[in-house]
Structures are given as structure tokens and as C-alpha cells.
Design a protein around this motif. Structure first.
Motif, short mmCIF file in Angstrom:
data_model
loop_
_atom_site.label_atom_id
_atom_site.label_comp_id
_atom_site.label_asym_id
_atom_site.label_seq_id
_atom_site.Cartn_x
_atom_site.Cartn_y
_atom_site.Cartn_z
N MET A 50 -2.74 9.94 -11.11
CA MET A 50 -1.85 11.10 -11.12
C MET A 50 -1.36 11.37 -9.69
SD MET A 50 -1.80 11.74 -14.35
CE MET A 50 -0.92 13.31 -14.36
N THR A 51 -0.08 11.72 -9.57
CA THR A 51 0.59 11.68 -8.27
C THR A 51 1.51 12.89 -8.08
OG1 THR A 51 0.61 9.26 -8.36
CG2 THR A 51 2.18 10.30 -6.86
N ARG A 52 1.39 13.56 -6.93
CA ARG A 52 2.41 14.55 -6.55
C ARG A 52 3.61 13.76 -6.00
NH1 ARG A 52 -2.08 17.28 -3.28
NH2 ARG A 52 -2.55 19.27 -4.27
N ARG A 53 4.55 13.40 -6.90
CA ARG A 53 5.61 12.47 -6.52
C ARG A 53 6.50 13.05 -5.43
NH1 ARG A 53 4.73 7.83 -7.72
NH2 ARG A 53 4.88 8.07 -9.96
N ASP A 54 6.78 14.34 -5.50
CA ASP A 54 7.66 14.94 -4.48
C ASP A 54 7.04 14.80 -3.09
OD1 ASP A 54 5.68 16.70 -5.42
OD2 ASP A 54 7.04 18.42 -5.64
N LEU A 55 5.74 15.05 -2.99
CA LEU A 55 5.10 14.95 -1.67
C LEU A 55 4.93 13.49 -1.24
CD1 LEU A 55 2.42 17.78 -1.71
CD2 LEU A 55 4.88 17.87 -1.26
N GLN A 56 4.69 12.59 -2.21
CA GLN A 56 4.59 11.17 -1.86
C GLN A 56 5.92 10.67 -1.28
OE1 GLN A 56 4.71 8.37 -5.03
NE2 GLN A 56 4.14 6.65 -3.73
N LEU A 57 7.03 11.08 -1.91
CA LEU A 57 8.33 10.56 -1.45
C LEU A 57 8.73 11.16 -0.10
CD1 LEU A 57 10.31 10.38 -4.81
CD2 LEU A 57 9.13 8.55 -3.57
N ILE A 58 8.37 12.42 0.13
CA ILE A 58 8.62 13.01 1.46
C ILE A 58 7.84 12.23 2.52
CG2 ILE A 58 8.15 15.02 2.92
CD1 ILE A 58 8.77 16.75 0.39
N ALA A 59 6.58 11.95 2.22
CA ALA A 59 5.74 11.21 3.18
C ALA A 59 6.31 9.81 3.42
CB ALA A 59 4.31 11.12 2.65
N ARG A 60 6.71 9.15 2.32
CA ARG A 60 7.27 7.80 2.45
C ARG A 60 8.51 7.82 3.34
NH1 ARG A 60 9.51 4.49 -2.80
NH2 ARG A 60 11.47 5.44 -2.15
N GLU A 61 9.38 8.82 3.10
CA GLU A 61 10.63 8.93 3.86
C GLU A 61 10.37 9.14 5.35
OE1 GLU A 61 14.59 8.48 3.98
OE2 GLU A 61 13.35 8.39 2.17
N LYS A 62 9.34 9.94 5.65
CA LYS A 62 9.06 10.29 7.04
C LYS A 62 8.07 9.33 7.69
CE LYS A 62 9.96 15.27 6.45
NZ LYS A 62 11.18 15.31 7.31
N GLY A 63 7.62 8.32 6.94
CA GLY A 63 6.66 7.36 7.50
C GLY A 63 5.29 7.96 7.72
N ARG A 64 4.95 8.99 6.93
CA ARG A 64 3.66 9.66 7.05
C ARG A 64 2.68 9.11 6.00
NH1 ARG A 64 6.12 15.82 7.26
NH2 ARG A 64 6.76 15.80 9.45
N PRO A 65 1.39 9.37 6.19
CA PRO A 65 0.41 8.97 5.17
C PRO A 65 0.71 9.62 3.81
CG PRO A 65 -0.68 9.61 7.19
CD PRO A 65 0.76 10.01 7.35
N TRP A 66 0.24 8.96 2.76
CA TRP A 66 0.50 9.41 1.38
C TRP A 66 -0.55 10.40 0.85
CZ3 TRP A 66 2.21 4.69 -2.10
CH2 TRP A 66 3.43 4.18 -1.61
N ASP A 67 -1.48 10.80 1.69
CA ASP A 67 -2.65 11.53 1.16
C ASP A 67 -2.28 12.75 0.33
OD1 ASP A 67 -3.32 9.89 3.45
OD2 ASP A 67 -5.35 10.69 3.22
N LEU A 68 -1.35 13.58 0.81
CA LEU A 68 -1.02 14.79 0.04
C LEU A 68 -0.40 14.45 -1.31
CD1 LEU A 68 0.34 17.28 2.75
CD2 LEU A 68 -1.91 17.25 1.63
N GLY A 69 0.30 13.31 -1.37
CA GLY A 69 0.90 12.91 -2.63
C GLY A 69 -0.08 12.24 -3.58
N LYS A 70 -1.05 11.54 -3.02
CA LYS A 70 -1.92 10.71 -3.85
C LYS A 70 -3.37 11.21 -3.93
CE LYS A 70 0.56 7.17 -5.42
NZ LYS A 70 0.64 6.88 -6.88
N ASP A 71 -3.91 11.66 -2.83
CA ASP A 71 -5.33 12.03 -2.82
C ASP A 71 -5.48 13.46 -3.32
OD1 ASP A 71 -8.07 11.70 -2.38
OD2 ASP A 71 -7.93 12.51 -0.35
N VAL A 72 -5.13 13.63 -4.59
CA VAL A 72 -5.05 14.94 -5.23
C VAL A 72 -6.35 15.21 -5.98
CG1 VAL A 72 -3.75 16.31 -6.92
CG2 VAL A 72 -2.56 14.60 -5.51
N GLU A 73 -6.87 16.40 -5.87
CA GLU A 73 -8.09 16.74 -6.61
C GLU A 73 -7.87 16.51 -8.11
OE1 GLU A 73 -9.64 20.09 -3.40
OE2 GLU A 73 -8.78 20.75 -5.31
#
Ligand code: MN
Length: 235
Positions: free
Chosen positions: A116-139
Motif C-alpha cells: 500500500m502506497t501514498r502515491r501522491d507523496l511517492q511521486l513528489i519524492a520521485r520528482e524532487k529526487g528525495r527518498p520514498w519513505d513517506l510514500g512507501k514506509d507507511v504504517e
């Protein structure tokens, strides 16, 4: 010698049920393969050329593990919580720099999984070259069925499908994995000493999409089993 004491109760050992056994499968780590089906890679706007690319991975904390059948909260910080139905490989023996010909020796079994994935946060991170943790490492975002023991068995085909409230969303076949099970074990073990209790989510096919509070997810992989998840109210 006094026994070790702790300031508060340590976290319990995380584990999953095993089909046909009373003993449970204790969890060590959760690995996830990125883009491993061509049609999903295309829908994410990042096609894969296996001739020049290698697999990539992310991890989630083992504490994100949830058993099939659970009801999970719609998580905070997202307006686009999405399902990714995946085959999960359960490692049952240690291995480091394992050749493809020996990769099957590490296989304990398989399960159905939802990444399960916070897609909006994953794509923001991807766009900015940041880690995916907020998008993927979700409780509560790593949902896994019972483990089905198949020691040494390489799964290379089998229909995978999932629906939300009875409407089909994802349907594919394990034969469409870009990097197959032996290739994944060989590649990941170049970087990690794989150990019993390591789970590898092998990637999702096309058809990922959002869920809402009140939705019920049902998935199955032929030859493995089924998985369900209910999405509860937002926190
Ligand atoms: Mn995934």
C-alpha cells in the motif's frame, strides 16, 4: 547474572502464519522491488529496458506488517492511497552473492501481498529526487497473507488478480515479471546477506489505483492463495 531488563516492554516478534503449521514465520526484513512488470512501469511513466537496467529496491520497516484480513486506517498525509498487489517471496535460508543456479535453495515459500502506497507523496519524492519513505514506509502498509511453504520451488507462472469492492483492478501473470525469482535473489544478495525471515515483495503489475475508506480489497494468486484488506476511516 541478572537477566536483561528494559525501560518498557520490547516490541513483540513480528510473524506470519504458515499454512499447515502451528509455528509462525518470524519476520526479519521487508524488501520491495520497484518496477518489475512492463505495463506497470509504463503506467508510472518509467518504462524498463532490461538490457541496460538493473532492478531497484526499497525497504519498509517490519513494523508496517499487517496480516491479511485486517482493517487498516486510511493513513494520514495523503489524498491518494493506492493498492499494489504483489507476489511475496519468503526467504528460508541464508545467502550472500548467490548465483542464479543456487537461488532456489533460499526459497521457503510464497504469499500474497499488498504494497500500500501514498502515491501522491511517492511521486513528489520521485520528482524532487528525495527518498520514498513517506510514500512507501507507511504504517500498516505491508499486508501479507499466510506463508505457503514451497521449499526450493521457483514460481514462474500463475495468474494474479485483485479487485476493490468486487470490481477488478489488477490482473496479470507471474510469467510477466521482468526480473524473475532467481534473478531477484541473485541480484539482491549482491547487496545484502539474505536471511531467513526476509520477505521480498516482487513488484506489482498494471492497474494500480486509489482506495477510499470503506473499501474492501480482495486478491489472489493461483497456486499461492488469497488476501483481503479493509480500509477503515481516516485517522
Ligand atoms: Mn510495489
Amino acid at each position: 547474572m541478572n537477566p536483561t531488563t528494559y525501560l518498557w516492554n520490547p516490541s513483540p516478534v513480528l510473524s506470519l502464519p504458515v499454512r499447515g503449521r502451528t509455528e509462525r514465520y518470524p519476520i526479519h526484513r521487508l524488501f520491495f522491488v520497484g518496477r518489475n512488470y512492463h505495463a506497470h512501469a509504463v503506467e508510472m511513466g518509467r518504462p524498463v529496458d532490461k538490457s541496460v537496467e538493473v532492478p531497484f529496491y526499497f525497504t519498509k520497516a517490519p513494523s508496517t506488517l499487517v496480516e491479511s484480513g485486517a482493517t487498516v486506517a486510511y493513513p494520514p498525509g495523503t489524498k491518494d492511497y493506492q493498492h499494489e498487489m504483489e507476489l511475496v517471496l519468503a526467504i528460508g535460508a541464508p545467502g550472500f552473492r548467490v548465483g542464479e543456479a543456487h537461488a532456489h535453495e533460499l526459497i521457503y515459500g510464497y504469499a500474497c501481498g499488498l504494497d500500500m502506497t501514498r502515491r501522491d507523496l511517492q511521486l513528489i519524492a520521485r520528482e524532487k529526487g528525495r527518498p520514498w519513505d513517506l510514500g512507501k514506509d507507511v504504517e500498516e502498509s505491508s499486508v501479507v497473507s499466510e506463508i505457503v511453504p514451497m521449499p526450493g520451488t521457483v514460481l514462474d507462472k500463475g495468474a494474479l488478480a485483485m479487485n476493490v469492492n468486487g470490481a477488478q483492478r489488477q490482473a496479470s501473470d507471474l510469467s510477466k515479471l521482468i526480473w524473475n525469482i532467481p534473478e531477484l535473489i541473485a541480484d539482491l544478495s549482491k547487496f545484502y546477506h539474505l536471511q531467513p525471515g526476509d520477505l521480498i515483495f516482487t513488484g506489482t503489475p498494471e492497474g494500480v489505483g486509489p482506495v477510499q475508506s470503506g473499501d474492501r480489497i480482495e486478491g489472489r494468486i493461483d497456486g499461492v492463495g488469497t488476501i483481503t484488506l479493509e480500509v477503515g476511516p481516516a485517522e
